[in-house]
Design an enzyme around this catalytic site. Structure first.
Site, short mmCIF file in Angstrom:
data_model
loop_
_atom_site.label_atom_id
_atom_site.label_comp_id
_atom_site.label_asym_id
_atom_site.label_seq_id
_atom_site.Cartn_x
_atom_site.Cartn_y
_atom_site.Cartn_z
N SER A 83 66.23 52.27 24.31
CA SER A 83 65.85 50.95 23.73
C SER A 83 67.07 50.20 23.21
O SER A 83 66.98 49.03 22.88
CB SER A 83 64.83 51.15 22.60
OG SER A 83 65.37 52.03 21.61
N LYS B 25 69.47 51.80 20.85
CA LYS B 25 69.84 52.29 19.50
C LYS B 25 71.34 52.53 19.40
O LYS B 25 72.00 52.10 18.46
CB LYS B 25 69.08 53.58 19.20
CG LYS B 25 67.56 53.41 19.20
CD LYS B 25 66.84 54.70 18.84
CE LYS B 25 67.09 55.80 19.85
NZ LYS B 25 66.66 55.49 21.23
N GLU C 95 70.82 57.21 13.74
CA GLU C 95 70.02 57.05 14.95
C GLU C 95 68.83 58.00 14.85
O GLU C 95 69.01 59.21 14.79
CB GLU C 95 70.84 57.36 16.19
CG GLU C 95 70.11 57.10 17.49
CD GLU C 95 70.96 57.33 18.72
OE1 GLU C 95 72.09 57.82 18.58
OE2 GLU C 95 70.48 57.03 19.83
N1 LIG Z 1 70.45 44.78 25.52
C1 LIG Z 1 70.71 45.53 26.62
N2 LIG Z 1 70.61 45.00 27.86
C2 LIG Z 1 70.84 45.75 28.95
N3 LIG Z 1 71.22 47.06 28.94
C3 LIG Z 1 71.33 47.62 27.72
C4 LIG Z 1 71.10 46.91 26.50
N4 LIG Z 1 71.30 47.75 25.46
C5 LIG Z 1 71.65 48.94 26.00
N5 LIG Z 1 71.67 48.87 27.35
C6 LIG Z 1 72.00 49.94 28.29
O1 LIG Z 1 70.83 50.74 28.38
C7 LIG Z 1 71.16 52.13 28.26
C8 LIG Z 1 70.55 52.67 26.95
O2 LIG Z 1 71.22 52.05 25.87
P1 LIG Z 1 71.50 52.91 24.57
O3 LIG Z 1 72.13 52.02 23.56
O4 LIG Z 1 72.18 54.20 24.93
O5 LIG Z 1 69.98 53.25 24.12
P2 LIG Z 1 69.45 54.46 23.23
O6 LIG Z 1 70.58 54.90 22.33
O7 LIG Z 1 68.30 53.83 22.49
O8 LIG Z 1 69.01 55.53 24.17
C9 LIG Z 1 72.67 52.21 28.29
O9 LIG Z 1 73.09 52.39 29.62
C10 LIG Z 1 73.11 50.84 27.79
O10 LIG Z 1 74.35 50.44 28.35
N1 LIG Z 2 61.36 66.43 22.59
C1 LIG Z 2 62.15 65.61 21.90
N2 LIG Z 2 63.07 64.88 22.58
C2 LIG Z 2 63.79 64.06 21.83
C3 LIG Z 2 63.67 63.92 20.43
N3 LIG Z 2 64.56 62.98 20.01
C4 LIG Z 2 65.20 62.56 21.11
N4 LIG Z 2 64.75 63.21 22.20
C5 LIG Z 2 65.27 63.12 23.56
C6 LIG Z 2 64.99 61.85 24.27
C7 LIG Z 2 66.23 61.68 25.09
O1 LIG Z 2 66.15 62.47 26.27
C8 LIG Z 2 67.33 62.26 24.24
C9 LIG Z 2 68.06 61.27 23.38
O2 LIG Z 2 67.21 60.25 22.99
P1 LIG Z 2 67.74 58.72 23.11
O3 LIG Z 2 66.54 57.89 22.71
O4 LIG Z 2 68.87 58.63 22.13
O5 LIG Z 2 68.17 58.52 24.52
O6 LIG Z 2 66.68 63.21 23.40
C10 LIG Z 2 62.72 64.76 19.76
O7 LIG Z 2 62.54 64.77 18.54
N5 LIG Z 2 62.00 65.58 20.54
#
Ligand SMILES: Nc1ncnc2c1ncn2[C@@H]1O[C@H](COP(=O)(O)OP(=O)(O)O)[C@@H](O)[C@H]1O
Ligand SMILES: Nc1nc2c(ncn2[C@H]2C[C@H](O)[C@@H](COP(=O)(O)O)O2)c(=O)[nH]1
Length: 226
Positions: free
Chosen positions: A25, A27, A97
């Site tokens: 999303s 983060k 996060e």
């Molecule tokens: N506003 C945005 N628009 C397009 N792509 C994005 C945006 N924010 C993040 N991304 C891309 O989407 C993916 C997930 O972003 P990320 O910040 O790692 O999300 P999270 O930490 O919530 O998993 C990454 O490849 C990032 O470069």
């Molecule tokens: N089963 C769980 N999976 C989790 C939890 N918190 C994160 N996650 C997973 C989801 C992604 O594969 C990865 C990192 O999450 P991002 O949203 O940072 O991409 O870890 C949890 O509590 N349980």
């Protein structure tokens, strides 16, 4: 970080912010924006720990066989989140996060509701969670919720696609996680809120999101001044 050697935590006056939202999303990108601000300690999710605890990868194991390894992963995630929440800091603001709360209310809840976690595992994890939250102070003063459409996350996930673990993440899984977040932070029909919630629509592109963080920056950091 680790608790101070004396075993006590200097968390007085700390503003604890948790950044919540679906997988991919935005983060990490949000935390990167705020990490450029002085005196904010930014703690990203300890995913590297979940991928390697004494040579084992409980994250990958859970994606391969959630029924067998869900408890193992959630138990370790709960520990790593508790360590993050309670570790000492000199900073006035700590931005984390996710949290010990979303690990329980979103991911563990999803495993249980989708029948992928045996009831006894859920019961034991719930006992741990309730003891921890009843006996330890978890400093959270604001929840920033990056609200996205699951389709957006699915599209972004394809771009990022962490190693093998996440290849199997389906749109249905993202939709289930989304609904649990909406129940918790928007509809407020499921679990208690550890702090007030600031919802930031996060489907926009990078530029749009940087603007939104700028617009919300004062409100997000406001409590740190008082
Ligand atoms: N506003 C945005 N628009 C397009 N792509 C994005 C945006 N924010 C993040 N991304 C891309 O989407 C993916 C997930 O972003 P990320 O910040 O790692 O999300 P999270 O930490 O919530 O998993 C990454 O490849 C990032 O470069
Ligand atoms: N089963 C769980 N999976 C989790 C939890 N918190 C994160 N996650 C997973 C989801 C992604 O594969 C990865 C990192 O999450 P991002 O949203 O940072 O991409 O870890 C949890 O509590 N349980």
């Amino acid at each position: 970080g680790f608790a101070s050697s004396q075993g006590f935590h200097i968390l007085k006056g700390l503003l604890g912010i948790i950044v919540e939202g679906n997988i991919a999303s935005g983060k990490t990108t949000c935390l990167e924006y705020f990490s450029r601000t002085s005196d904010i300690e930014v703690l990203t999710e300890p995913v590297s720990k979940w991928r390697n605890v004494r040579g084992h990868n409980p994250l990958a194991l859970m994606y391969q066989d959630p029924e067998r390894w869900g408890l193992t992963l959630q138990s370790y995630i709960q520990l790593t989140m508790l360590d993050r929440h309670t570790s000492t800091t000199e900073a006035a603001v700590r931005m984390m996060e996710r949290s010990i709360f979303s690990a329980k209310y979103i991911f563990e809840e999803n495993l249980f509701r989708s029948g992928k976690m045996p009831e006894v595992d859920f019961a034991v994890l719930s006992e741990w969670f309730h003891w921890i939250t009843a006996n330890m102070s978890i400093p959270v003063d604001l929840t920033v919720y990056l609200q996205t459409d699951p389709e957006t996350c699915h599209r972004r996930l394809k771009q990022r696609c962490r190693e093998t673990e996440e290849k199997g993440i389906t749109l249905e899984y993202l939709q289930a996680i989304h609904e649990l977040y909406e129940d918790w932070l928007v509809r407020r029909t499921s679990f208690s809120l550890p702090a007030p919630v600031l919802v930031i629509p996060a489907d926009g592109d990078h530029q749009d999101m940087m603007l939104k963080y700028e617009e919300n920056r004062e409100q997000i950091l406001a409590a740190a001044i008082f």
